[in-house]
Design a protein around this motif. Structure first.
Motif, mmCIF file in Angstrom:
data_model
loop_
_atom_site.group_PDB
_atom_site.id
_atom_site.type_symbol
_atom_site.label_atom_id
_atom_site.label_comp_id
_atom_site.label_asym_id
_atom_site.label_seq_id
_atom_site.Cartn_x
_atom_site.Cartn_y
_atom_site.Cartn_z
ATOM 1 N N ALA A 23 0.835 -1.205 0.000
ATOM 2 C CA ALA A 23 0.000 0.000 0.000
ATOM 3 C C ALA A 23 0.867 1.252 0.000
ATOM 4 O O ALA A 23 0.591 2.222 -0.716
ATOM 5 C CB ALA A 23 -0.936 -0.009 1.208
ATOM 6 N N ILE A 24 1.938 1.236 0.801
ATOM 7 C CA ILE A 24 2.851 2.379 0.871
ATOM 8 C C ILE A 24 3.608 2.553 -0.442
ATOM 9 O O ILE A 24 3.707 3.653 -0.994
ATOM 10 C CB ILE A 24 3.827 2.199 2.043
ATOM 11 N N VAL A 25 4.144 1.442 -0.957
ATOM 12 C CA VAL A 25 4.978 1.495 -2.161
ATOM 13 C C VAL A 25 4.165 1.910 -3.384
ATOM 14 O O VAL A 25 4.604 2.761 -4.186
ATOM 15 C CB VAL A 25 5.641 0.130 -2.402
ATOM 16 N N LEU A 26 2.981 1.332 -3.561
ATOM 17 C CA LEU A 26 2.176 1.639 -4.741
ATOM 18 C C LEU A 26 1.717 3.094 -4.734
ATOM 19 O O LEU A 26 1.720 3.763 -5.782
ATOM 20 C CB LEU A 26 0.976 0.694 -4.806
ATOM 21 N N TRP A 71 -16.944 16.106 14.933
ATOM 22 C CA TRP A 71 -16.020 15.063 14.484
ATOM 23 C C TRP A 71 -16.422 14.538 13.114
ATOM 24 O O TRP A 71 -16.884 13.406 12.977
ATOM 25 C CB TRP A 71 -15.988 13.926 15.505
ATOM 26 N N PRO A 72 -16.266 15.354 12.070
ATOM 27 C CA PRO A 72 -16.633 14.898 10.717
ATOM 28 C C PRO A 72 -15.753 13.741 10.252
ATOM 29 O O PRO A 72 -14.552 13.684 10.544
ATOM 30 C CB PRO A 72 -16.418 16.144 9.849
ATOM 31 N N SER A 73 -16.355 12.817 9.529
ATOM 32 C CA SER A 73 -15.639 11.604 9.108
ATOM 33 C C SER A 73 -14.452 11.924 8.200
ATOM 34 O O SER A 73 -13.444 11.227 8.234
ATOM 35 C CB SER A 73 -16.601 10.658 8.388
ATOM 36 N N GLU A 74 -14.569 12.993 7.394
ATOM 37 C CA GLU A 74 -13.471 13.317 6.489
ATOM 38 C C GLU A 74 -12.224 13.773 7.220
ATOM 39 O O GLU A 74 -11.123 13.778 6.656
ATOM 40 C CB GLU A 74 -13.892 14.384 5.475
ATOM 41 N N HIS A 75 -12.388 14.172 8.486
ATOM 42 C CA HIS A 75 -11.230 14.535 9.295
ATOM 43 C C HIS A 75 -10.820 13.400 10.233
ATOM 44 O O HIS A 75 -9.635 13.229 10.509
ATOM 45 C CB HIS A 75 -11.518 15.795 10.104
ATOM 46 N N LEU A 76 -11.781 12.617 10.708
ATOM 47 C CA LEU A 76 -11.444 11.472 11.554
ATOM 48 C C LEU A 76 -10.599 10.454 10.794
ATOM 49 O O LEU A 76 -9.719 9.809 11.361
ATOM 50 C CB LEU A 76 -12.716 10.809 12.079
ATOM 51 N N GLN A 77 -10.856 10.309 9.502
ATOM 52 C CA GLN A 77 -10.096 9.329 8.718
ATOM 53 C C GLN A 77 -8.617 9.684 8.638
ATOM 54 O O GLN A 77 -7.778 8.820 8.367
ATOM 55 C CB GLN A 77 -10.677 9.225 7.319
ATOM 56 N N ARG A 78 -8.282 10.948 8.904
ATOM 57 C CA ARG A 78 -6.893 11.377 8.844
ATOM 58 C C ARG A 78 -6.025 10.631 9.857
ATOM 59 O O ARG A 78 -4.813 10.508 9.663
ATOM 60 C CB ARG A 78 -6.792 12.885 9.099
ATOM 61 N N PHE A 79 -6.633 10.154 10.954
ATOM 62 C CA PHE A 79 -5.879 9.417 11.961
ATOM 63 C C PHE A 79 -5.274 8.139 11.397
ATOM 64 O O PHE A 79 -4.321 7.609 11.964
ATOM 65 C CB PHE A 79 -6.787 9.064 13.149
ATOM 66 N N VAL A 80 -5.831 7.648 10.297
ATOM 67 C CA VAL A 80 -5.327 6.419 9.671
ATOM 68 C C VAL A 80 -4.700 6.690 8.308
ATOM 69 O O VAL A 80 -3.626 6.160 7.995
ATOM 70 C CB VAL A 80 -6.455 5.374 9.529
ATOM 71 N N THR A 81 -5.339 7.549 7.518
ATOM 72 C CA THR A 81 -4.861 7.744 6.142
ATOM 73 C C THR A 81 -3.492 8.401 6.074
ATOM 74 O O THR A 81 -2.765 8.202 5.084
ATOM 75 C CB THR A 81 -5.879 8.589 5.344
ATOM 76 N N PHE A 82 -3.112 9.166 7.101
ATOM 77 C CA PHE A 82 -1.801 9.827 7.064
ATOM 78 C C PHE A 82 -0.651 8.819 6.999
ATOM 79 O O PHE A 82 0.444 9.136 6.533
ATOM 80 C CB PHE A 82 -1.621 10.737 8.284
ATOM 81 N N ILE A 83 -0.915 7.602 7.458
ATOM 82 C CA ILE A 83 0.123 6.570 7.511
ATOM 83 C C ILE A 83 0.697 6.280 6.127
ATOM 84 O O ILE A 83 1.891 6.016 5.985
ATOM 85 C CB ILE A 83 -0.456 5.268 8.101
ATOM 86 N N PHE A 84 -0.129 6.349 5.101
ATOM 87 C CA PHE A 84 0.260 5.867 3.777
ATOM 88 C C PHE A 84 0.774 6.978 2.860
ATOM 89 O O PHE A 84 1.132 6.701 1.712
ATOM 90 C CB PHE A 84 -0.935 5.158 3.129
ATOM 91 N N ILE A 85 0.815 8.208 3.354
ATOM 92 C CA ILE A 85 1.280 9.333 2.544
ATOM 93 C C ILE A 85 2.645 9.780 3.053
ATOM 94 O O ILE A 85 2.808 10.041 4.251
ATOM 95 C CB ILE A 85 0.288 10.506 2.623
ATOM 96 N N HIS A 86 3.602 9.892 2.162
ATOM 97 C CA HIS A 86 4.959 10.289 2.547
ATOM 98 C C HIS A 86 5.394 11.522 1.764
ATOM 99 O O HIS A 86 4.867 11.818 0.697
ATOM 100 C CB HIS A 86 5.937 9.131 2.337
ATOM 101 N N GLY A 87 6.356 12.216 2.331
ATOM 102 C CA GLY A 87 6.784 13.467 1.735
ATOM 103 C C GLY A 87 7.702 13.320 0.548
ATOM 104 O O GLY A 87 7.859 14.253 -0.237
ATOM 105 N N SER A 88 8.321 12.156 0.399
ATOM 106 C CA SER A 88 9.252 11.932 -0.698
ATOM 107 C C SER A 88 9.459 10.435 -0.871
ATOM 108 O O SER A 88 9.055 9.620 -0.024
ATOM 109 C CB SER A 88 10.598 12.613 -0.415
#
Length: 228
Positions: A23-26, A71-88
């Motif tokens: 998931a991270i690599v793709l 606590w909107p869902s589009e912001h609550l999901q950030r607690f998990v979705t941030f894991i898979f996004i990297h800066g470089s």
């Protein structure tokens, strides 16, 4: 009895760790190709930044939710979705390598669901602590809080083993100590922000959760409570 022809000299990687790594690599491949203009055309160049804005964790947004009790869902999901996004690409590469190394060790002892829960919960806990006390309030992205949770699981297993051997159990914390020193050195050389708070918190959550998630861990805790 298994035949020598079918036995593998190397233990297979736990499937849940492979899935997280892919998931991270793709996703990183998608961002990297887009940045270079090889995918998505002109819009592809902004894919990474757009994903950070939409799915990265931000302490200011978290503070707004706390203050307003919304606590909107589009912001609550950030607690998990941030894991898979990297800066470089380099950021994702190091996170992926550490995920495979620590995930293999922990995943060979913990069950699949326990390994996944340890990784994700540690990342969520790291983001929570970061959101509560980060003074600079930058964006938090990347798998490192979850990886540090796996380091917490690794430390717990080593701590148990040293205890069984009658050795000094403080030695189990050598890895996290070395990593913190390296973070300090890199921070002094290249500057740092408060994202290290999420990493340390992820380690703490991982270590504590391992008491419950390790095989027989919850049964042992219940037995101790009943004994008292």
């Amino acid at each position: 009895m298994s035949s020598p022809q079918t036995d593998s000299p190397v233990n297979p990687m736990p499937p849940v760790v492979v899935a997280l790594f892919l998931a991270i690599v793709l996703l990183e491949a998608l961002f990297s190709l887009g940045t270079r203009g090889l995918l998505g055309g002109p819009e592809g160049v902004g894919w990474r930044q757009g994903a950070i804005q939409d799915y990265g964790f931000n302490a200011e947004i978290f503070g707004w939710m706390l203050q307003n009790g919304v606590w909107p869902s589009e912001h609550l999901q950030r607690f998990v979705t941030f894991i898979f996004i990297h800066g470089s690409f380099t950021h994702a590469l190091f996170a992926g390598i550490m995920l495979l190394a620590l995930g293999k060790f922990v995943g060979e002892v913990f069950s699949q669901w326990a390994t996944l829960l340890l990784f994700v919960t540690s990342a969520v806990g790291g983001a929570l602590v970061f959101g509560l006390i980060a003074p600079e309030r930058p964006w938090l992205i990347g798998a490192f809080p979850g990886v540090y949770g796996l380091i917490g699981g690794f430390t717990y297993l080593l701590w148990l083993r040293l205890g069984q051997m009658g050795a000094n159990q403080a030695r189990a914390f050598s890895l996290i100590g070395i990593l913190m020193v390296l973070q300090l050195v890199f921070g002094l050389l290249f500057g740092s922000n408060s994202t290290w708070l999420a990493d340390v918190a992820g380690f703490g959550f991982g270590f504590v959760l391992s008491f419950f998630l390790a095989p027989g861990g919850w049964a042992k805790i219940r037995a101790k409570i009943r004994h008292r």
